[in-house]
Design a protein around this motif. Structure first.
Motif, mmCIF file in Angstrom:
data_model
loop_
_atom_site.group_PDB
_atom_site.id
_atom_site.type_symbol
_atom_site.label_atom_id
_atom_site.label_comp_id
_atom_site.label_asym_id
_atom_site.label_seq_id
_atom_site.Cartn_x
_atom_site.Cartn_y
_atom_site.Cartn_z
ATOM 1 N N GLY A 1 16.660 3.092 -29.507
ATOM 2 C CA GLY A 1 16.230 2.813 -28.302
ATOM 3 C C GLY A 1 17.474 2.708 -27.086
ATOM 4 O O GLY A 1 17.387 3.336 -26.010
ATOM 5 N N ARG A 2 18.226 2.080 -27.668
ATOM 6 C CA ARG A 2 19.761 1.564 -26.837
ATOM 7 C C ARG A 2 20.526 2.891 -26.554
ATOM 8 O O ARG A 2 21.057 3.133 -25.388
ATOM 9 N N LEU A 3 20.696 3.432 -27.834
ATOM 10 C CA LEU A 3 21.486 4.734 -27.771
ATOM 11 C C LEU A 3 21.038 5.889 -26.783
ATOM 12 O O LEU A 3 21.579 6.511 -25.983
ATOM 13 N N GLN A 4 19.464 6.165 -26.869
ATOM 14 C CA GLN A 4 18.952 6.919 -26.013
ATOM 15 C C GLN A 4 19.154 6.646 -24.602
ATOM 16 O O GLN A 4 19.097 7.277 -23.508
ATOM 17 N N ALA A 5 18.832 5.232 -24.019
ATOM 18 C CA ALA A 5 19.126 4.849 -22.795
ATOM 19 C C ALA A 5 20.505 5.265 -22.380
ATOM 20 O O ALA A 5 20.722 5.519 -21.232
ATOM 21 N N VAL A 6 21.492 5.003 -23.124
ATOM 22 C CA VAL A 6 22.920 5.344 -22.850
ATOM 23 C C VAL A 6 22.989 6.816 -22.446
ATOM 24 O O VAL A 6 23.732 7.458 -21.388
ATOM 25 N N ALA A 7 22.573 7.540 -23.563
ATOM 26 C CA ALA A 7 22.657 9.134 -23.270
ATOM 27 C C ALA A 7 22.074 9.651 -22.240
ATOM 28 O O ALA A 7 22.413 10.770 -21.615
#
Length: 310
Positions: free
Chosen positions: A16-22
């Motif tokens: 979830g956090r990686l998707q938010a950054v990307a």
């Protein structure tokens, strides 16, 4: 649980956090998902025993993938046919993939995505990681192959662009925002009387041909004609959001963060005296866009960073 299952569990915990950054780096839910999936593939080829901080490692890998994607993009000039513009504005959300809705619901305004899209790749990375995710400049610098001081300057330059410079005093900007916001609310509701209430009697609306239905006039004059024309386009207004357009309160229509239309307003005596609907790609490209909030600075950024600057 074997090692592979454990690795997958750790990755899913970070997804979830990686998707938010990307998503903030790329502005596209589909591309963000691709970047995260590529990070998973790279993780599978890595000796995780040598990784001290898996969460930080994954964030760095995703950021580098996104940076490569940003640098590979050609300059975006949306050479859309007139009907394509109409279709995209008319059908903004239907048919989107599940991850589109999940990411777009993550409190990122379309206006912010449009402004981020105007940043240089290195500026965008420095700004997003530091101002939106509180990553120290010392950790961002190696990704950009810059010194921490140079990285801090990149973020500062990006921050200035995101915030913009109002062309009118703060109190006047606030009044204009109230008028334009009232117009937008009335347009979304298709409320003819409420639209008329914020229009000057001799208001003029000018529109680029690309946003007009066949046979529609490019210029409308008079409150009744403009209000009725606005009601006919009420289905498009749900995609519009306030933004700072050339230093003044305006609206942007940006499905999935891609700018298709901008509206500029002339406000006199708390009424809209004129507004223009801009859809020509060349004209859109020349606009100076920035995020508009009550304070003139994006509230999400201040909430996340607590005004940390280094």
């Amino acid at each position: 649980m074997n090692e592979s299952d454990g690795l997958a569990e750790h990755f899913e915990a970070q997804r979830g956090r990686l998707q938010a950054v990307a998503y903030r780096l790329l502005g596209s839910p589909g591309e963000a998902e691709d970047a995260v999936q590529e990070a998973w593939l790279r993780l599978g080829r890595t000796d995780v025993g040598a990784v001290d901080n898996l969460a930080g490692w994954l964030r760095t890998v995703v950021t580098r993938i996104c940076l490569d994607m940003l640098r590979a993009r050609t300059a975006r000039r949306e050479d859309l046919a007139e009907q394509q513009v109409l279709d995209q504005v008319s059908e903004p959300a239907q048919g989107s993939r599940p991850e589109d809705s999940a990411l777009l619901a993550d409190s990122v305004s379309r206006a912010l995505l449009v402004v981020l899209d105007a940043l240089e790749p290195a500026e965008r990375v420095a700004f997003v990681l530091h101002d939106m995710f509180a990553v120290p400049f010392g950790q961002i610098a190696p990704i950009l192959e810059r010194t921490p001081v140079a990285t801090k300057k990149l973020a500062s330059r990006a921050r200035h662009k995101v915030r913009g410079v109002p062309a009118v005093p703060a109190d006047e900007l606030a009044r204009h925002r109230r008028v334009v916001s009232a117009f937008l609310s009335a347009a979304r509701a298709g409320d003819l009387d409420a639209i008329l209430a914020v229009l000057a009697p001799d208001v003029v609306r000018r529109s680029d041909p690309a946003v007009l239905t066949p046979g529609a006039a490019a210029e409308l004059r008079g409150a009744r004609a403009v209000a009725e024309g606005t009601v006919l386009l009420a289905h498009r207004s749900r995609l519009a959001e306030p933004a700072l357009v050339d230093g003044r309160v305006g609206l942007v229509v940006a499905p999935r963060g891609r700018l298709l239309i901008a509206l500029t307003f002339t406000v006199e005596k708390d009424r809209i005296a004129a507004y223009e609907v801009i859809a020509d790609p060349d004209r859109l490209h020349r606009l100076d866009l920035a995020v508009l909030t009550e304070s003139g600075v994006d509230a999400e950024l201040l909430h996340r960073t607590g005004r940390r600057q280094g």
